[in-house]
Design a protein around this motif. Structure first.
Motif, PDB file in Angstrom:
ATOM      1  N   LEU A 122      -0.586  -2.283  -4.902  1.00 38.16           N
ATOM      2  CA  LEU A 122       0.735  -2.926  -4.870  1.00 38.16           C
ATOM      3  C   LEU A 122       1.855  -1.909  -5.072  1.00 38.16           C
ATOM      4  CD1 LEU A 122       0.063  -6.220  -6.870  1.00 38.16           C
ATOM      5  CD2 LEU A 122       0.606  -6.025  -4.437  1.00 38.16           C
ATOM      6  N   THR A 123       1.622  -0.961  -5.979  1.00 42.09           N
ATOM      7  CA  THR A 123       2.642   0.073  -6.200  1.00 42.09           C
ATOM      8  C   THR A 123       2.824   0.936  -4.963  1.00 42.09           C
ATOM      9  OG1 THR A 123       2.026   0.101  -8.550  1.00 42.09           O
ATOM     10  CG2 THR A 123       3.305   1.956  -7.717  1.00 42.09           C
ATOM     11  N   ALA A 124       1.697   1.294  -4.311  1.00 38.65           N
ATOM     12  CA  ALA A 124       1.791   2.138  -3.118  1.00 38.65           C
ATOM     13  C   ALA A 124       2.515   1.422  -1.979  1.00 38.65           C
ATOM     14  CB  ALA A 124       0.395   2.574  -2.687  1.00 38.65           C
ATOM     15  N   THR A 125       2.173   0.160  -1.743  1.00 42.01           N
ATOM     16  CA  THR A 125       2.828  -0.561  -0.649  1.00 42.01           C
ATOM     17  C   THR A 125       4.291  -0.879  -0.976  1.00 42.01           C
ATOM     18  OG1 THR A 125       1.907  -2.623  -1.565  1.00 42.01           O
ATOM     19  CG2 THR A 125       0.699  -1.560   0.236  1.00 42.01           C
ATOM     20  N   ALA A 126       4.582  -1.142  -2.252  1.00 41.33           N
ATOM     21  CA  ALA A 126       5.975  -1.394  -2.624  1.00 41.33           C
ATOM     22  C   ALA A 126       6.847  -0.155  -2.426  1.00 41.33           C
ATOM     23  CB  ALA A 126       6.059  -1.874  -4.068  1.00 41.33           C
ATOM     24  N   PRO A 228      -4.854  -4.643   3.256  1.00 41.54           N
ATOM     25  CA  PRO A 228      -3.513  -4.020   3.319  1.00 41.54           C
ATOM     26  C   PRO A 228      -2.488  -4.866   4.049  1.00 41.54           C
ATOM     27  CG  PRO A 228      -5.046  -2.913   4.803  1.00 41.54           C
ATOM     28  CD  PRO A 228      -5.864  -3.848   3.968  1.00 41.54           C
ATOM     29  N   SER A 229      -2.918  -5.686   5.005  1.00 49.63           N
ATOM     30  CA  SER A 229      -1.933  -6.540   5.675  1.00 49.63           C
ATOM     31  C   SER A 229      -1.350  -7.567   4.712  1.00 49.63           C
ATOM     32  CB  SER A 229      -2.584  -7.240   6.874  1.00 49.63           C
ATOM     33  OG  SER A 229      -3.627  -8.109   6.450  1.00 49.63           O
ATOM     34  N   ILE A 230      -2.178  -8.121   3.832  1.00 45.80           N
ATOM     35  CA  ILE A 230      -1.666  -9.053   2.818  1.00 45.80           C
ATOM     36  C   ILE A 230      -0.730  -8.340   1.847  1.00 45.80           C
ATOM     37  CG2 ILE A 230      -2.340 -10.518   0.876  1.00 45.80           C
ATOM     38  CD1 ILE A 230      -4.852 -11.234   2.431  1.00 45.80           C
ATOM     39  N   LEU A 231      -1.107  -7.111   1.439  1.00 42.58           N
ATOM     40  CA  LEU A 231      -0.252  -6.357   0.526  1.00 42.58           C
ATOM     41  C   LEU A 231       1.089  -6.018   1.174  1.00 42.58           C
ATOM     42  CD1 LEU A 231      -2.882  -3.918  -1.027  1.00 42.58           C
ATOM     43  CD2 LEU A 231      -1.885  -5.944  -2.073  1.00 42.58           C
ATOM     44  N   LEU A 232       1.066  -5.629   2.442  1.00 43.78           N
ATOM     45  CA  LEU A 232       2.319  -5.318   3.131  1.00 43.78           C
ATOM     46  C   LEU A 232       3.204  -6.549   3.247  1.00 43.78           C
ATOM     47  CD1 LEU A 232       0.957  -3.031   5.997  1.00 43.78           C
ATOM     48  CD2 LEU A 232       2.370  -2.313   4.072  1.00 43.78           C
ATOM     49  N   SER A 233       2.616  -7.687   3.603  1.00 42.10           N
ATOM     50  CA  SER A 233       3.397  -8.910   3.741  1.00 42.10           C
ATOM     51  C   SER A 233       3.914  -9.408   2.399  1.00 42.10           C
ATOM     52  CB  SER A 233       2.543  -9.993   4.410  1.00 42.10           C
ATOM     53  OG  SER A 233       3.269 -11.191   4.574  1.00 42.10           O
ATOM     54  N   THR A 234       3.216  -9.088   1.306  1.00 40.69           N
ATOM     55  CA  THR A 234       3.628  -9.551  -0.020  1.00 40.69           C
ATOM     56  C   THR A 234       4.756  -8.707  -0.594  1.00 40.69           C
ATOM     57  OG1 THR A 234       1.377 -10.346  -0.430  1.00 40.69           O
ATOM     58  CG2 THR A 234       2.804 -10.065  -2.346  1.00 40.69           C
ATOM     59  N   THR A 235       4.711  -7.405  -0.385  1.00 37.20           N
ATOM     60  CA  THR A 235       5.655  -6.495  -1.048  1.00 37.20           C
ATOM     61  C   THR A 235       6.844  -6.093  -0.186  1.00 37.20           C
ATOM     62  OG1 THR A 235       4.293  -4.607  -0.350  1.00 37.20           O
ATOM     63  CG2 THR A 235       3.847  -5.562  -2.522  1.00 37.20           C
TER      64      THR A 235
END
Length: 381
Positions: A122-126, A228-235
């Protein structure tokens, strides 16, 4: 001895006390006792009971440590244990403890590890909100020299943004997550059974694939791609996802990003793209390796093109599919508004001399055209 000292028998009390202490420290000497009945009984005076030591005997010095005399207890005797010894009652053995189950502890540490990995991800994608990587995974594994340059979304024509959304993922701004699980399950079943797929990857899924994976079409890659697609869409907001996708999408062999594609095919900046050219760029996305540039500029779309499949997608998108979708949405303005874009590229004209505006032809594009189309002269010179 002072004049006011108390005296006992002509001696000061301090001297008497000192001599008494010295006498008490001396070992006892055997006292010779006279047999009774011989002579008169001696008078017991206090002075005779003290028994002052003689002056000829050495006196102990006060600075020397005096030996400590242990008290003697007359008649003290250590009690003996009872005989015969009394047998103590035998304690019953403790019940055997069952072996400890290690799985709860292992599950606990596994949960901690998973939580730590999720926090790191989460930190990386944010961080992608403000940081743009210099290249994607697709660029790093490309065999040839990569043609690419970053451009900010503020300097991309809204025709391009609307065309890519309508062609690749028209539900992006209306969906609260990276994809619909029902569509994902249908795609998985179709992939495993070999049937034709009715739905395709969404833009967050394609962005995750371009940034972190390879073009491999295996089921494992498609399954891992969801994380990673969920993480990108979330952050990340939808506008930022579109900016990253337009910069990392492939628009031809060794050609990445809308900045390089607009200059390579149409000799124009991305903020000057016409609607028809923007629809052609969107039609290149399914088969970017099969796209051919015409001499002097443009895309090879006639029926006798070297790659009919690419020409079919490009012509179909520019002439049939996307005009119908634009009409169904009520115009391209509603499409870009669905992802949170309310302005136009013209609103940022004052910032176009900046490095991320792609106002002039990138040097990698110029070098590539010098080899592929030597007679071409760009109007940006």
């Amino acid at each position: 001895m002072g004049p006011f000292e108390r005296r006992v028998d002509g001696r000061c009390t301090r001297c008497v006390a000192a001599r008494l202490r010295a006498w008490a420290a001396m070992p006892e000497a055997p006292v010779r006792r006279e047999p009774q009945g011989r002579g008169p009984k001696p008078r017991r005076l206090w002075r005779s009971a003290v028994q002052w030591p003689r002056r000829s005997e050495p006196q102990p010095r006060r600075s020397e440590p005096q030996p400590r005399r242990e008290p003697e207890y007359a008649g003290f005797r250590r009690p003996e244990p009872p005989w015969p010894p009394v047998a103590r009652p035998r304690q019953p053995p403790l019940p055997a403890q069952p072996p400890r189950n290690p799985w709860p502890a292992r599950a606990k540490w596994a949960g901690v590890a998973v939580a730590a990995l999720v926090l790191i991800a989460l930190t990386a994608t944010a961080s992608l909100r403000v940081w743009t990587p210099a290249s994607s995974r697709f660029m790093r594994i490309d065999d040839g020299p990569v043609t690419y340059q970053y451009v900010s979304l503020d300097h991309v024509s809204r025709y391009v943004v609307a065309s890519v959304i309508a062609h690749e993922d028209d539900q992006m701004g209306l969906r609260a997550q990276a994809f619909h699980w029902g569509d994902y399950a249908d795609r998985a079943v179709a992939h495993l059974t070999g049937e034709p797929q009715q739905t395709y990857s969404t833009i967050p899924q394609q962005l995750a694939k371009n940034m972190f994976f390879t073009p491999d079409q295996s089921a494992i890659r498609k399954a891992v791609e969801t994380v990673p697609s969920i993480l990108l869409s979330t952050t990340l907001p939808d506008a930022r996802i579109m900016e990253l996708y337009l910069n990392y999408a492939q628009f031809g062999p060794d050609l990445y990003g809308v900045c390089a594609a607009s200059w390579y095919y149409f000799d124009t900046a991305p903020w000057e793209m016409y609607q028809y050219h923007a629809m052609q760029l969107a039609g290149m996305l399914p088969n970017p390796e099969d796209v051919v540039r015409l001499p002097g500029g443009g895309v090879a779309t006639p029926p006798d093109a070297p790659y009919p499949s690419a020409a079919f997608h490009i012509n179909g998108a520019a002439n049939v599919d996307l005009p119908a979708r634009f009409a169904g949405w009520g115009g391209w303005e509603n499409i870009v508004a669905s992802v949170g874009i309310e302005d136009s590229a013209a609103d940022h004209a004052d910032d176009r001399p900046s490095a991320d505006s792609c106002s002039t032809m990138p040097e990698p594009v110029r070098q590539r055209l010098a080899v592929e189309d030597p007679g071409f002269v760009s109007r940006s010179r």
